[in-house]
Write an enzyme that holds these catalytic residues in place. Structure first.
Site, short mmCIF file in Angstrom:
data_model
loop_
_atom_site.label_atom_id
_atom_site.label_comp_id
_atom_site.label_asym_id
_atom_site.label_seq_id
_atom_site.Cartn_x
_atom_site.Cartn_y
_atom_site.Cartn_z
N VAL A 110 0.83 -1.21 0.00
CA VAL A 110 0.00 0.00 0.00
C VAL A 110 0.87 1.25 0.00
CG1 VAL A 110 -1.75 1.32 1.25
CG2 VAL A 110 -1.93 -1.17 1.12
N THR A 135 4.05 1.61 -0.85
CA THR A 135 4.82 1.72 -2.09
C THR A 135 3.95 2.22 -3.24
OG1 THR A 135 6.33 -0.04 -1.41
CG2 THR A 135 6.21 0.44 -3.76
N TYR A 161 11.60 6.36 4.61
CA TYR A 161 11.51 7.02 3.31
C TYR A 161 12.78 6.98 2.47
CZ TYR A 161 7.01 8.55 4.97
OH TYR A 161 5.72 8.57 5.43
N PHE A 203 4.38 19.93 8.97
CA PHE A 203 3.20 19.98 8.12
C PHE A 203 2.65 18.59 7.92
CE2 PHE A 203 7.09 20.03 5.55
CZ PHE A 203 6.92 18.92 4.72
#
Length: 409
Positions: free
Chosen positions: A93, A95, A123, A409
């Site tokens: 999911v 990837t 990451y 963020f």
């Protein structure tokens, strides 16, 4: 994989964001925090993975402009709100979302993707490299003094309700963005983020407070902070928690720090996010009593290598051929000749012999000048193929000020 990946529809936001909350522990955010993130979410740039009617994966991308060495504001996808349901791990999911997202970012013409990571080891395999650091500190203000520069006493300080001061604070912030790589130019709506202050998350501290620094009627700096009263048998032991401090000159900066150090009935100033080259470290009498520690900040991924390297300037002349490896975004693979200086740069495909070999992850780590190519080479992550090329490129990629991301963020 049996899940369906699609662009988020606004009507699906509650279920989509509910999956994000579940993935991060299942504790619902305060209503005002949830409302802000709903307002800031860009549905057309957000993805959901769905198993039937259940959202099992989320990923968003804000439309940012980020400061790079030289002061340019470069379009960047601010990757955010990434999650996978615990029932759907190891099914591809994440990837699939990263694949679709980077394809989209390229189609949008944005040369960079950036993110902050809840877990730093996730990451790298998608080409993101740690590009900035941030400092944490807990300063014992009963034992640490400040030595302030000339002109500090000429700065006037004034307490103002944060909402009333927002316009002046944002004007200062906007002037600072181009001076430090890694800062994000705040688009309309993002001025609400520094003011977010849910009462249920204060942990006994005061509501958010704001002090403005002024000179000749002009706002030249500000600090946002909270004050947590504490009392010990020996007396007051309050804690100032700094959220953000920005100043346009050294005297205003020192005046704000001195103010925070001297708030009555407090003994500690703490914060979780300041630049690694922050000037207060050179003003304090005893850095050992400041409890300083670094951690990772912004991760950077060049999505279009040529455009990304052309978007910044270089602090020394450079002419180098880079052999770039990028299995996840193969359009970046191959040799690139970078030629540039403090006025600009060009970067284009070449068949010339390579001078340095590295992956796009290392290129992202060095992009803002926070980590040198030389230090990456010392870790075995950059290979010098032409003698002298590493020193030349490492110097050129540097930055006179440390890159820094002031808020998440």
């Amino acid at each position: 994989m049996t899940t369906q990946l699609r662009v988020l529809q606004p009507a699906e936001w509650d279920r989509w964001y509910g999956q994000l909350e579940l993935a991060f522990g299942g504790v619902a955010e305060a209503p005002e925090e949830r409302e802000l993130w709903e307002a800031l979410t860009e549905p057309e740039r957000s993805l959901g993975a769905w198993d039937g009617g259940t959202c099992v994966g989320t990923a968003g991308a804000f439309s940012f402009r980020i400061s790079v060495p030289g002061g340019a504001l470069v379009p960047a996808a601010g990757v955010t709100m990434v999650s996978v349901a615990p029932t759907h791990r190891r099914r591809g999911v994440l990837t699939s979302m990263m694949r679709r997202q980077l394809d989209d970012v390229r189609a949008w013409g944005e040369p960079l993707a950036v993110l902050t990571a809840s877990e730093p080891d996730i990451y790298g395999r998608f080409g993101y490299g740690v590009a900035t650091q941030q400092l944490r500190a807990e300063i014992d203000t009963t034992r640490v003094r400040l030595s302030v520069p000339e002109g500090t006493d000429d700065v006037r300080l004034r307490l103002v309700p944060p909402a009333e001061a927002s316009g002046a604070c944002e004007a200062v912030y906007a002037r600072l963005v181009r001076e430090r790589p890694g800062m994000i130019a705040r688009a309309p709506g993002w001025e609400r983020l520094p003011l977010l202050d849910p009462p249920g998350e204060r942990g006994g501290a005061s509501p958010l407070q704001c002090v403005l620094a002024e000179r000749a009627g002009e706002v030249v700096g500000y600090a946002l902070y909270t004050n947590k009263p504490r009392w010990e048998p020996a007396g007051a032991d309050g804690v100032i928690t700094l959220r953000y401090l920005g100043a346009l000159d050294p005297a205003a900066d020192a005046a704000l720090w001195r103010y925070l150090f001297e708030v009555d009935l407090t003994t500690t100033v703490q914060f979780w996010n300041r630049p690694v080259d922050d000037a207060w470290q050179l003003l304090v009498s005893d850095i050992r009593r400041c409890g300083v520690s670094p951690r990772d900040g912004l991760f950077v991924r060049p999505v279009e290598v040529g455009a990304a390297l052309e978007a910044r300037t270089y602090q020394a002349p450079v002419d180098v051929v880079l052999e770039v490896a990028d299995a996840f975004c193969p359009w970046n693979e191959g040799r690139w000749r970078l030629s540039g200086d403090s006025k600009g740069a060009t970067c284009s495909r070449t068949t010339d012999a390579p001078d340095l070999a590295l992956s796009v992850r290392e290129l992202g780590a060095a992009y803002l000048g926070g980590f040198s190519l030389a230090s990456l080479a010392a870790a075995g992550r950059v290979r010098e193929l032409r003698r002298g090329a590493l020193a030349e490129a490492s110097l050129a990629f540097g930055s006179t000020v440390a890159p820094w991301l002031p808020h998440g963020f």
